[in-house]
Write a protein that holds these residues in place. Sequence first.
Motif, mmCIF file in Angstrom:
data_model
loop_
_atom_site.group_PDB
_atom_site.id
_atom_site.type_symbol
_atom_site.label_atom_id
_atom_site.label_comp_id
_atom_site.label_asym_id
_atom_site.label_seq_id
_atom_site.Cartn_x
_atom_site.Cartn_y
_atom_site.Cartn_z
ATOM 1 N N HIS A 145 0.818 11.144 -0.592
ATOM 2 C CA HIS A 145 2.104 11.529 -0.001
ATOM 3 C C HIS A 145 2.067 11.424 1.525
ATOM 4 N N ARG A 146 0.897 11.612 2.096
ATOM 5 C CA ARG A 146 0.752 11.559 3.551
ATOM 6 C C ARG A 146 0.749 10.124 4.070
ATOM 7 N N VAL A 147 0.155 9.177 3.347
ATOM 8 C CA VAL A 147 0.005 7.809 3.866
ATOM 9 C C VAL A 147 1.002 6.799 3.283
ATOM 10 N N LEU A 148 1.714 7.184 2.242
ATOM 11 C CA LEU A 148 2.628 6.243 1.591
ATOM 12 C C LEU A 148 3.662 5.672 2.560
ATOM 13 N N HIS A 149 4.280 6.509 3.370
ATOM 14 C CA HIS A 149 5.310 6.044 4.304
ATOM 15 C C HIS A 149 4.735 5.022 5.291
ATOM 16 N N ALA A 150 3.548 5.299 5.813
ATOM 17 C CA ALA A 150 2.932 4.383 6.782
ATOM 18 C C ALA A 150 2.629 3.030 6.139
ATOM 19 N N ILE A 151 2.184 3.033 4.902
ATOM 20 C CA ILE A 151 1.905 1.777 4.194
ATOM 21 C C ILE A 151 3.198 0.995 3.999
ATOM 22 N N LEU A 152 4.250 1.690 3.580
ATOM 23 C CA LEU A 152 5.544 1.021 3.377
ATOM 24 C C LEU A 152 6.064 0.421 4.690
ATOM 25 N N GLN A 153 5.889 1.128 5.784
ATOM 26 C CA GLN A 153 6.335 0.603 7.077
ATOM 27 C C GLN A 153 5.589 -0.677 7.434
ATOM 28 N N ARG A 154 4.298 -0.717 7.161
ATOM 29 C CA ARG A 154 3.516 -1.932 7.434
ATOM 30 C C ARG A 154 4.004 -3.090 6.565
ATOM 31 N N LEU A 155 4.282 -2.812 5.309
ATOM 32 C CA LEU A 155 4.780 -3.855 4.408
ATOM 33 C C LEU A 155 6.150 -4.350 4.857
ATOM 34 N N LEU A 156 7.019 -3.422 5.235
ATOM 35 C CA LEU A 156 8.356 -3.800 5.705
ATOM 36 C C LEU A 156 8.297 -4.606 7.003
ATOM 37 N N ALA A 157 7.235 -4.410 7.774
ATOM 38 C CA ALA A 157 7.055 -5.163 9.023
ATOM 39 C C ALA A 157 6.490 -6.555 8.762
ATOM 40 N N GLY A 173 -11.938 0.213 -11.882
ATOM 41 C CA GLY A 173 -11.022 -0.359 -12.860
ATOM 42 C C GLY A 173 -9.918 -1.162 -12.229
ATOM 43 N N THR A 174 -8.723 -1.013 -12.758
ATOM 44 C CA THR A 174 -7.565 -1.776 -12.316
ATOM 45 C C THR A 174 -6.613 -0.861 -11.560
ATOM 46 N N PRO A 175 -6.155 -1.286 -10.368
ATOM 47 C CA PRO A 175 -5.198 -0.445 -9.640
ATOM 48 C C PRO A 175 -3.980 -0.130 -10.495
ATOM 49 N N VAL A 176 -3.463 1.060 -10.351
ATOM 50 C CA VAL A 176 -2.273 1.579 -11.006
ATOM 51 C C VAL A 176 -2.582 2.178 -12.379
ATOM 52 N N ILE A 177 -3.636 1.752 -13.056
ATOM 53 C CA ILE A 177 -3.971 2.297 -14.370
ATOM 54 C C ILE A 177 -4.728 3.603 -14.160
ATOM 55 N N SER A 178 -4.071 4.705 -14.453
ATOM 56 C CA SER A 178 -4.627 6.053 -14.289
ATOM 57 C C SER A 178 -5.064 6.328 -12.850
ATOM 58 N N ASP A 179 -4.326 5.830 -11.883
ATOM 59 C CA ASP A 179 -4.557 6.204 -10.487
ATOM 60 C C ASP A 179 -3.217 6.213 -9.767
ATOM 61 N N PRO A 180 -3.158 6.713 -8.536
ATOM 62 C CA PRO A 180 -1.861 6.877 -7.876
ATOM 63 C C PRO A 180 -1.229 5.585 -7.366
ATOM 64 N N GLY A 181 -1.845 4.444 -7.585
ATOM 65 C CA GLY A 181 -1.272 3.189 -7.124
ATOM 66 C C GLY A 181 0.144 2.959 -7.615
ATOM 67 N N PHE A 182 0.501 3.537 -8.772
ATOM 68 C CA PHE A 182 1.851 3.317 -9.300
ATOM 69 C C PHE A 182 2.912 3.832 -8.333
ATOM 70 N N SER A 183 2.626 4.917 -7.604
ATOM 71 C CA SER A 183 3.630 5.452 -6.674
ATOM 72 C C SER A 183 3.885 4.477 -5.532
ATOM 73 N N VAL A 242 3.508 1.099 -5.795
ATOM 74 C CA VAL A 242 4.237 -0.021 -6.385
ATOM 75 C C VAL A 242 5.702 0.365 -6.606
ATOM 76 N N ARG A 243 5.939 1.568 -7.095
ATOM 77 C CA ARG A 243 7.316 2.028 -7.319
ATOM 78 C C ARG A 243 8.083 2.073 -5.994
ATOM 79 N N ALA A 244 7.470 2.664 -4.965
ATOM 80 C CA ALA A 244 8.131 2.772 -3.664
ATOM 81 C C ALA A 244 8.394 1.390 -3.067
ATOM 82 N N ALA A 245 7.429 0.482 -3.214
ATOM 83 C CA ALA A 245 7.615 -0.883 -2.697
ATOM 84 C C ALA A 245 8.763 -1.577 -3.420
ATOM 85 N N SER A 246 8.816 -1.450 -4.741
ATOM 86 C CA SER A 246 9.883 -2.120 -5.496
ATOM 87 C C SER A 246 11.258 -1.535 -5.166
ATOM 88 N N GLU A 247 11.310 -0.232 -4.879
ATOM 89 C CA GLU A 247 12.583 0.388 -4.500
ATOM 90 C C GLU A 247 13.086 -0.142 -3.157
#
Length: 178
Positions: A23-35, A46-56, A58-63
């Motif tokens: 929750h603390r770093v998600l916004h900063a990551i999204l800003q970098r992607l948007l830039a 294992g694989t990102p998003v499978i039983s780890d917080p990566g899904f949040s 991916v969801r935020a990026a797709s939104e």
Amino acid sequence: TAKLLRHYEISTPTLAFHKFNEHRVLHAILQRLLAGEDLALVTDGGTPVISDPGFSLVRAASEKAIPVVPIPGASAPLTALIASGLPADRFLFVGFLPHRSSQRQKLFEELRDRRETLVCFGSPRRVRRSLEEMATHWGDRQAVLCREMTKLHEEFRRGRLRDLASGLQEHSVKGEIT
């Protein structure tokens, strides 16, 4: 990940993204992607998003209409299913089993009548108890305990739930369990 990057002399900076800081770093990551930056979501287990917080992420990026490009890699649930010898035409990935016995009991009861192959992650400390609880709720059905898949100490134990559970009483189990 750090070992792999060092081995190939890749000096790309990394940023931890896990359940304790997402929750603390998600916004900063999204800003970098948007830039316009290209970022990779990788995992040490294992694989990102499978039983780890990566899904949040991916969801935020797709939104925000940020493209997400998946690159398939090792997946413990699919690796276990492929090597199990159990029916693979229909399966349900259950995820991590709950820590508390009462929560596991409730989950096992909910899954009691499911006929497809069930795939779950378990703790080495609770695997014997979990197998016994599964046998109590589901009957003594065929199962495969997969440990440390694709690693040096890979192991597959096949048998009935109760036999697998009793076989674990003599030695402790270490590593990732599927």
